[in-house]
Design a protein around this motif. Structure first.
Motif, short mmCIF file in Angstrom:
data_model
loop_
_atom_site.label_atom_id
_atom_site.label_comp_id
_atom_site.label_asym_id
_atom_site.label_seq_id
_atom_site.Cartn_x
_atom_site.Cartn_y
_atom_site.Cartn_z
N SER A 19 10.42 11.96 8.66
CA SER A 19 11.75 12.21 8.08
C SER A 19 11.90 11.32 6.85
CB SER A 19 12.86 11.89 9.08
OG SER A 19 13.06 10.49 9.14
N GLU A 20 13.05 11.44 6.21
CA GLU A 20 13.31 10.64 4.99
C GLU A 20 13.34 9.14 5.31
OE1 GLU A 20 15.68 11.90 6.78
OE2 GLU A 20 17.16 10.28 6.88
N LYS A 21 13.52 8.82 6.60
CA LYS A 21 13.59 7.39 6.97
C LYS A 21 12.28 6.67 6.66
CE LYS A 21 16.62 8.52 10.76
NZ LYS A 21 16.39 9.20 11.99
N LYS A 22 11.21 7.43 6.49
CA LYS A 22 9.90 6.81 6.22
C LYS A 22 9.78 6.34 4.77
CE LYS A 22 8.60 7.25 10.36
NZ LYS A 22 8.28 6.12 11.21
N LEU A 23 10.71 6.75 3.93
CA LEU A 23 10.78 6.16 2.59
C LEU A 23 11.58 4.87 2.77
CD1 LEU A 23 10.02 9.14 1.91
CD2 LEU A 23 11.44 8.93 -0.11
N ILE A 24 10.88 3.78 2.97
CA ILE A 24 11.54 2.52 3.33
C ILE A 24 12.34 1.98 2.15
CG2 ILE A 24 11.14 0.17 4.26
CD1 ILE A 24 10.29 2.47 6.18
N SER A 25 11.76 2.07 0.96
CA SER A 25 12.43 1.66 -0.27
C SER A 25 11.75 2.40 -1.42
CB SER A 25 12.31 0.15 -0.48
OG SER A 25 10.96 -0.15 -0.79
N GLU A 26 12.18 2.13 -2.65
CA GLU A 26 11.50 2.81 -3.77
C GLU A 26 10.08 2.28 -3.95
OE1 GLU A 26 14.17 0.68 -3.98
OE2 GLU A 26 14.75 0.58 -6.09
N LYS A 27 9.79 1.18 -3.27
CA LYS A 27 8.45 0.57 -3.41
C LYS A 27 7.53 0.90 -2.23
CE LYS A 27 8.99 -2.21 -7.09
NZ LYS A 27 9.18 -1.20 -8.10
N GLU A 28 8.12 1.23 -1.08
CA GLU A 28 7.30 1.32 0.14
C GLU A 28 7.55 2.59 0.95
OE1 GLU A 28 7.82 -2.12 2.69
OE2 GLU A 28 7.02 -1.00 4.41
N ILE A 29 6.47 3.20 1.38
CA ILE A 29 6.58 4.38 2.24
C ILE A 29 5.65 4.22 3.46
CG2 ILE A 29 4.74 5.69 1.03
CD1 ILE A 29 6.40 8.23 1.48
N ILE A 30 6.08 4.75 4.58
CA ILE A 30 5.22 4.81 5.77
C ILE A 30 4.90 6.29 5.97
CG2 ILE A 30 5.07 4.40 8.27
CD1 ILE A 30 5.61 1.78 7.04
N HIS A 31 3.65 6.63 6.03
CA HIS A 31 3.29 8.05 6.18
C HIS A 31 2.18 8.19 7.22
CE1 HIS A 31 -0.58 7.78 3.93
NE2 HIS A 31 0.00 6.68 3.51
N PHE A 32 1.99 9.43 7.65
CA PHE A 32 1.00 9.66 8.71
C PHE A 32 -0.33 10.09 8.09
CE2 PHE A 32 -0.81 12.36 12.16
CZ PHE A 32 -0.90 11.36 13.13
N ASP A 33 -1.38 9.38 8.48
CA ASP A 33 -2.72 9.73 8.02
C ASP A 33 -3.35 10.62 9.08
OD1 ASP A 33 -5.61 9.58 7.78
OD2 ASP A 33 -5.25 8.10 6.22
N MET A 34 -3.56 11.90 8.74
CA MET A 34 -4.04 12.84 9.75
C MET A 34 -5.48 12.55 10.19
SD MET A 34 -2.38 16.53 9.33
CE MET A 34 -3.28 17.08 7.89
N ALA A 35 -6.29 12.02 9.28
CA ALA A 35 -7.68 11.75 9.64
C ALA A 35 -7.75 10.62 10.66
CB ALA A 35 -8.48 11.39 8.39
N ASP A 36 -7.00 9.55 10.41
CA ASP A 36 -7.04 8.39 11.32
C ASP A 36 -6.00 8.47 12.43
OD1 ASP A 36 -9.04 7.46 9.76
OD2 ASP A 36 -7.80 6.07 8.60
N LYS A 37 -5.14 9.47 12.33
CA LYS A 37 -4.07 9.69 13.32
C LYS A 37 -3.17 8.46 13.53
CE LYS A 37 -6.36 13.30 16.11
NZ LYS A 37 -6.60 14.14 15.00
N ILE A 38 -2.88 7.77 12.45
CA ILE A 38 -1.95 6.64 12.54
C ILE A 38 -1.03 6.63 11.30
CG2 ILE A 38 -3.19 4.96 14.00
CD1 ILE A 38 -4.17 3.72 11.28
N GLU A 39 0.09 5.93 11.46
CA GLU A 39 0.97 5.74 10.31
C GLU A 39 0.40 4.63 9.43
OE1 GLU A 39 5.48 7.09 11.25
OE2 GLU A 39 4.99 5.04 11.79
N LYS A 40 0.52 4.81 8.13
CA LYS A 40 0.04 3.78 7.21
C LYS A 40 1.13 3.45 6.20
CE LYS A 40 -4.85 4.78 7.50
NZ LYS A 40 -6.03 5.33 6.88
N LYS A 41 1.05 2.24 5.70
CA LYS A 41 2.03 1.81 4.69
C LYS A 41 1.42 2.01 3.30
CE LYS A 41 3.22 -2.65 4.05
NZ LYS A 41 3.86 -3.92 4.44
#
Ligand code: SF4
Length: 415
Positions: A339-361
């Motif tokens: 969701s949009e909550k993963k845009l932590i700030s204009e500098k930082e995002i948390i997203h899901f890496d499908m290959a590694d199956k984990i969230e990354k910063k």
């Protein structure tokens, strides 16, 4: 401005907070004014930002139906225990909201028990998710005398696959299911074919190629080991590949599904000759659902555009969302976010890496240019309101004020 024409569509009563002022409105305007086959993207310009949105995205028929039943059940049964077998759809916001309102989940998506069946009795309500459920679960529910007719949200497009498979089975075909073995829908599909039918799940074209070696007798060993947990009981690799039919999980990638069907046709032709082909492979068109086809077709209309950054929103376990991410990743820098909550700030995002199956910063993810082109979209279980909050957040980071009324007025001018 032309007058907006009215088209008759099945409407659902959903909580208002899943709708949005811009995204839902634009979607409605396009639905009533355009041909269903117009797949051109929507472009919304806000200051120096262009937002490209595929024609089709977000809640599909099956998801709306499932959500409507869940909220209606809550409203009509304030004094009852209401259980859901597992996530109703793969969207964390929707599932969390249902939990907060009192629905209890019996199992995790993986099938692991949260609440044991022994705690449920016939006065309770059990909702079946949109993916359907296994025969084993249905047997338990029926044995307890729990009535599910009004609470079964199984999508009709999933049931259609089961019907197709059972039709093939009556004609003695072995069913090859192209799907994700860990996905609830694939487990339900595997289980809902009558138990005597030989059936096997394959994940992708690589597994189709491996399976073809057994079909052609080029390989004999390790069949049961390789496909452990994904073949029916008593599967006989010598006898059960004489006639095959392929069906898919409804939300796979269209190209891969096509490739697999074509591939098996070639394999059976090689084994039995072109003249006998139709006796050995069923002429099955893919069983992808309309929403999967439309969402994938519309996102492909954007691949030639100069997109700086793409955001795809949806549950990380959502199959149809992950296919949209796969398509986008081939062409653009893409972030898969729940969701949009993963845009932590204009500098930082948390997203899901499908290959590694984990969230990354990821840091410094937003482009800095005079004009910026974003692609934003969501899977079939993503509410419009999530996409709108994403658009708002991006605008906020670029200090671009949003005049929602004007955006809609400008958009309507083209009709
Ligand atoms: S994605 Fe397709 S199969 Fe799944 S719920 Fe939506 S319409 Fe039904």
């Amino acid at each position: 401005m032309k007058k907006t024409k009215k088209k008759k569509l099945k409407s659902f009563v959903l909580p208002k907070y899943y709708e949005s002022k811009i995204i839902s409105e634009v979607k409605n305007i396009r639905t009533v004014n355009e041909k269903r086959t117009d797949y051109s993207p929507t472009k919304l310009t806000i200051g120096k930002l262009n937002f490209y949105i595929p024609k089709y995205f977000g809640f599909c028929f099956g998801v709306k139906n499932a959500i409507e039943i869940c909220y209606k059940t809550l409203e009509e049964n304030p004094d009852k225990n209401i259980y859901l077998i597992s996530e109703v759809i793969h969207n964390p916001d929707v599932n969390d909201d249902l939990k907060e309102k009192g629905i209890i989940f019996l199992q995790k998506s993986s099938g692991e028990t949260i609440v044991p069946w022994k705690n449920i009795d016939k006065n309770d309500i059990v909702i079946i998710p949109a993916f359907g459920t296994t025969k084993e679960n249905m047997e338990i529910i029926n044995k307890k005398g729990i009535k599910t007719k009004s609470y079964d949200t199984t999508c009709p497009f999933v049931t259609k696959v089961w019907n197709r498979g059972n039709y093939l089975a009556e004609k003695n075909y072995t069913i090859i299911i192209h799907g994700k073995p860990e996905h609830e829908e694939t487990k339900a599909t595997f289980s809902n074919f009558s138990s005597e039918i030989p059936r096997i799940i394959i994940k992708n074209i690589q597994e189709a190629k491996l399976l073809s070696k057994y079909i052609l007798d080029e390989r004999k060993k390790d069949f049961k080991k390789i496909f452990k947990g994904r073949i029916s009981e008593n599967f006989n690799q010598k006898k059960d590949f004489k006639k095959i039919g392929v069906v898919n999980q409804t939300t796979m990638l269209a190209e891969e599904t096509q490739e697999i069907s074509n591939f098996f046709e070639k394999i059976m032709e090689k084994k039995y000759g072109i003249d006998n082909l139709k006796n050995h492979i069923a002429n099955t068109r893919d069983t992808l659902c309309y929403a999967t086809n439309e969402n994938q077709t519309s996102i492909k209309q954007l691949i030639d555009l100069d997109i700086d950054l793409a955001f795809i929103t949806g549950g990380y376990n959502s199959s149809n969302t992950s296919q949209l991410v796969k398509i986008c990743e081939n062409y653009f820098k893409t972030y898969f976010i729940s969701s949009e909550k993963k845009l932590i700030s204009e500098k930082e995002i948390i997203h899901f890496d499908m290959a590694d199956k984990i969230e990354k910063k990821h840091l410094n993810y937003l482009p800095n240019k005079k004009k910026i082109n974003f692609l934003i979209s969501g899977g079939a279980s993503c509410p419009d309101s999530v996409l709108e909050r994403l658009l708002e957040k991006i605008c906020k980071y670029y200090n671009q004020p949003i005049d929602k009324k004007k955006i809609i007025q400008d958009f309507l001018k083209k009709y």
